[in-house]
Design an enzyme around this catalytic site. Structure first.
Site, short mmCIF file in Angstrom:
data_model
loop_
_atom_site.label_atom_id
_atom_site.label_comp_id
_atom_site.label_asym_id
_atom_site.label_seq_id
_atom_site.Cartn_x
_atom_site.Cartn_y
_atom_site.Cartn_z
N LYS A 137 -0.60 81.62 -13.33
CA LYS A 137 -1.82 80.45 -12.66
C LYS A 137 -3.17 80.94 -13.05
O LYS A 137 -3.64 82.45 -12.65
CB LYS A 137 -0.79 79.58 -11.47
CG LYS A 137 -1.46 81.25 -10.35
CD LYS A 137 -0.90 79.98 -8.95
CE LYS A 137 -2.78 79.38 -8.13
NZ LYS A 137 -3.82 80.20 -7.80
N GLU A 196 -4.26 81.04 5.38
CA GLU A 196 -4.70 82.79 4.85
C GLU A 196 -5.64 83.27 6.01
O GLU A 196 -7.01 82.36 6.40
CB GLU A 196 -4.72 82.63 3.81
CG GLU A 196 -4.54 82.32 2.63
CD GLU A 196 -4.34 82.17 0.69
OE1 GLU A 196 -4.35 83.75 0.73
OE2 GLU A 196 -5.21 81.91 0.45
N HIS A 213 4.13 82.12 -8.30
CA HIS A 213 4.34 83.67 -7.45
C HIS A 213 5.09 82.87 -6.43
O HIS A 213 6.18 83.71 -5.52
CB HIS A 213 3.82 84.43 -7.36
CG HIS A 213 3.12 84.00 -6.29
ND1 HIS A 213 1.41 83.25 -6.24
CD2 HIS A 213 2.46 84.75 -4.90
CE1 HIS A 213 1.52 83.55 -5.14
NE2 HIS A 213 1.86 84.64 -4.13
N HIS A 233 1.36 76.33 -5.63
CA HIS A 233 1.66 76.56 -4.61
C HIS A 233 2.42 75.85 -3.60
O HIS A 233 3.58 75.82 -3.09
CB HIS A 233 1.34 77.92 -4.05
CG HIS A 233 0.62 78.39 -4.44
ND1 HIS A 233 1.44 79.41 -5.80
CD2 HIS A 233 -0.75 79.51 -4.39
CE1 HIS A 233 0.53 80.38 -6.18
NE2 HIS A 233 -0.54 80.00 -5.58
C1 BG6 Z 1 -2.97 83.29 -5.04
C2 BG6 Z 1 -4.09 82.11 -5.52
O1 BG6 Z 1 -1.91 82.06 -6.18
O2 BG6 Z 1 -2.15 83.22 -3.87
C3 BG6 Z 1 -5.21 83.34 -3.81
O3 BG6 Z 1 -4.85 82.78 -5.98
C4 BG6 Z 1 -3.85 82.57 -2.62
O4 BG6 Z 1 -5.66 83.34 -3.38
C5 BG6 Z 1 -2.20 83.76 -2.98
O5 BG6 Z 1 -4.28 84.05 -1.35
C6 BG6 Z 1 -1.99 83.93 -1.77
O6 BG6 Z 1 -0.47 84.28 -1.61
P1 BG6 Z 1 0.48 84.32 -1.19
O7 BG6 Z 1 1.53 85.10 -1.59
O8 BG6 Z 1 -0.36 85.86 -0.16
O9 BG6 Z 1 0.52 84.16 0.05
#
Ligand code: BG6
Length: 503
Positions: free
Chosen positions: A156, A224, A186, A248
Site C-alpha cells: 500500500k 498510535e 499488512h 487497514h
Molecule cells: C502503515 C502506515 O501502513 O501502518 C503507518 O503507513 C502506520 O502510518 C502503520 O503506523 C500501522 O501498522 P501497525 O501494524 O503498526 O499497527
C-alpha cells in the site's frame, strides 16, 4: 494464521524491488527468517534484492545483518541458524528499475533457479508500481508457463484516491491477470484480525446476535503513539485518512460486517468483503461534513519525550492542512446493519497504542430491577483487542453476591499470550507463505480497493476545498470534535486500554 503444520512453500525466487529499503529489513526479511526457522521456506527459496544503491550480494547481506531493531520492536526476530541458512540464498542486483537492462538480468537470475517460479514484491514508492508491472510484462517475466507461477505483490498505498486507484488497477490488469496480483494490507497478516472471522463463524452465540436487532453500534480504533518522525514527505502527501482508512480500518470493518461466505476459499471471502465495502454509504458533501472529524497534533510531550508540532516535522509544509487524526461515522446500508453506525478513529501521538474493535450491544429492553441498585444495567460489549495484548473480552452483568439485588459489571477476558505462543512473528510470514502457495484470501482484490476509496472520496473532496484540521495535544485522544461526533448520538468512545489500567 501462523502456519506451523503445513508443508514448506514451493521453490520460488522472491524478487524484492526496494531491497535496501525499510520494509525489506524490518518486515520481509525477518518474516523470511521466521519462515526458515519454522521449516516453511527451504533451500528452494531464493531472495533476489533489486535496488538502486551500488553493491553486490555481500553488501545486501551485510546491510541486513547490520539492522538492529529495538528489543521486542518491529523486526526483532531470533536470527540464529535460520538467518545463516537464509543469508546464503540472498543475492543482490543493482539497477534502476525504470530501465530495461535490469529486467533482462532478473530474467537470467530467475532462469538459473530450477523452478522458474517467481514472486515480485514491489516494496517501492507507489509511483513506480505501474511502471514496474509494465516492464515485467514487456520482458515476459509475468508469463506463466505450464506448472510455473509468476505473481506480483504490491504494497500500500494502492492509489491516492478513487480515480488513481481505478487507473492503477486498469493499467495493471491490462498486463497481468487478477489471479497474479497480491495487494498487501499488512493488517490481514495479524492473527487477531484473522480471528474476527473465526470468532464470528465458529461461535453460534456470537454470530446469532451479530446484526442490527442486537447491536447498537460498532467502534474501530487504531490509536498510535508514534509521531510522523522521518516520514514527513510521505505523510504530508497522504494524511491519516489515506494512510489508514480505506486499507487497514476497512479491512477490520469488512471482517466485522461481512456475511458468512459460502466457502472459505479466497474468492468467496473476497466477494463478501467487497459487498460490505460497496454497501458503505456514499455521503453528500453536507453529510461528509457532519460525519468526519480531522485533527493535527500540536507540540507537546508524550511519555516524557518532546514532540514537535506536526507542521514542524521535517519535510512537512509549515502551512500544511494534512490530518494526523481522523474520526468518521459511517453507515453500512444492508439489512443486517440497518441503522447501526460504525465509528472509526485513528491518529498519531495519541495517549496509548491500542487497536481494537468494540461491538456495543443494545441495552436490555427493560429491567426487572427497578427501584434497586441494579436499575442501570450497562449494555454488553465485545472488545476484540487487535494489538497490543491481543485478545477478546466480553463485558457482561452478574449479580453482586449478597442479600440485596444488585448487579455488577464483569469481563470475560481472553488473552492470546496466556494460552498460545504468539510472540516472535512479524505478521508477514503468513502473507509471504500465501503469496508463494497462491492463496489470495488475505489480499485485496481490485473491486474491494475501489469500493473502499469510493466511500472515503466525499471526505477527500470536502477537505480539498479548504479548512484545516482541529488541533490536539500529543498524549490526548484526539480533538474535542471527535467526542462530539459520538455525543451527538448519545454515545461515547470506548475507553482505551491504558486509560483503564491507570483508572
Ligand atoms: C502503515 C502506515 O501502513 O501502518 C503507518 O503507513 C502506520 O502510518 C502503520 O503506523 C500501522 O501498522 P501497525 O501494524 O503498526 O499497527
Amino acid at each position: 494464521m501462523a502456519k506451523i503444520n503445513v508443508p514448506p512453500a514451493p521453490p520460488v525466487t522472491l524478487v524484492i524491488f526496494g531491497a535496501m529499503g525499510d520494509l525489506t529489513r524490518r518486515l520481509l526479511v525477518p518474516a523470511m527468517i521466521n519462515m526458515t526457522r519454522l521449516g516453511l521456506a527451504d533451500e528452494g527459496l531464493h531472495i533476489l534484492g533489486v535496488g538502486i544503491d551500488p553493491g553486490d550480494d555481500q553488501t545486501l547481506r551485510e546491510e541486513l545483518d547490520a539492522f538492529t531493531p529495538e528489543p521486542g520492536g518491529e523486526g526483532a526476530v531470533e536470527k540464529g541458524a535460520a538467518w545463516e541458512q537464509l543469508k546464503s540464498r540472498i543475492s543482490y542486483l543493482q539497477g534502476d528499475f525504470t530501465s530495461d537492462d535490469v529486467y533482462q538480468s532478473i530474467a537470467d537470475r530467475i532462469g538459473q533457479a530450477a523452478s522458474g517460479n517467481a514472486a515480485f514484491y514491489l516494496a517501492v514508492q507507489p509511483r513506480f508500481f505501474g511502471d514496474i508491472v509494465d516492464k515485467l510484462a514487456d520482458h515476459k517475466l509475468t508469463v506463466e508457463a505450464e506448472g510455473v507461477f509468476r505473481r506480483i505483490a504490491i504494497e500500500k498505498p494502492f492509489g491516492h484516491d478513487l480515480a488513481s486507484a481505478q487507473a492503477l488497477n486498469a493499467r495493471i490488469l491490462k498486463r497481468v491477470a487478477e489471479s497474479q496480483i497480491y495487494r498487501v494490507d499488512h493488517f490481514l497478516g495479524k492473527e487477531t484480525v484473522q480471528n474476527i472471522m473465526t470468532a464470528r463463524f465458529a461461535n453460534m452465540m456470537i454470530e446469532r446476535l451479530w446484526n442490527a436487532d442486537s447491536i447498537d453500534h460498532v467502534q474501530i480504533t487504531a490509536a498510535e503513539t508514534v509521531d510522523v518522525g522521518t516520514r514527513g514527505k510521505f505523510y504530508d502527501a497522504t494524511g491519516a485518512l489515506r494512510d489508514m482508512v480505506p486499507n487497514h480500518l476497512f479491512t477490520l470493518l469488512s471482517m466485522v460486517a461481512m456475511e458468512a461466505p459460502n466457502s472459505f476459499d479466497a474468492e468467496a471471502i473476497r466477494d463478501e468483503k467487497g459487498k460490505v465495502l460497496r454497501a458503505l454509504r456514499h455521503y453528500t458533501p453536507a453529510q461528509a461534513k457532519e460525519n468526519g472529524v480531522r485533527g493535527a497534533y500540536t507540540a507537546g510531550t508524550l511519555d516524557g519525550r518532546s514532540v514537535p508540532a506536526y507542521t514542524d516535522v521535517p519535510d512537512v509544509a509549515g502551512d500544511s492542512t494534512t490530518e494526523t487524526y481522523i474520526a468518521l461515522k459511517l453507515m453500512v446500508d444492508t439489512w443486517r446493519w440497518h441503522g447501526v453506525p460504525f465509528y472509526l478513529r485513528t491518529g498519531k501521538v495519541m495517549a496509548v497504542r491500542d487497536t481494537e474493535v468494540v461491538i456495543q450491544f443494545k441495552p436490555v429492553p427493560f429491567t426487572q430491577f427497578d427501584d434497586t441498585a441494579a436499575a442501570n444495567v450497562p449494555p454488553n460489549r465485545l472488545v476484540i483487542q487487535i494489538q497490543p495484548d491481543e485478545g477478546l473480552r466480553m463485558d457482561i452483568s452478574i449479580k453482586r453476591p449478597g442479600l440485596a439485588v444488585e448487579t455488577a459489571p464483569v469481563s470475560l477476558d481472553f488473552h492470546y499470550a496466556s494460552h498460545f505462543d504468539v510472540a516472535h512473528l512479524v505478521g508477514y510470514e503468513t502473507l509471504l507463505y500465501d503469496l508463494f502457495t497462491g492463496d489470495q484470501t488475505l489480499f485485496q482484490r481490485a473491486d474491494g480497493i475501489e469500493a473502499g476509496w469510493a466511500a472515503v472520496q466525499p471526505f477527500l473532496d470536502l477537505w480539498a476545498e479548504g479548512g484545516s484540521p482541529a488541533p490536539y495535544a500529543p498524549g490526548s485522544l484526539g480533538p474535542d470534535a471527535s467526542d462530539a461526533l459520538l455525543a451527538r448520538d448519545g454515545r461515547a468512545w470506548h475507553s482505551l486500554a491504558a486509560e483503564e489500567k491507570s483508572a
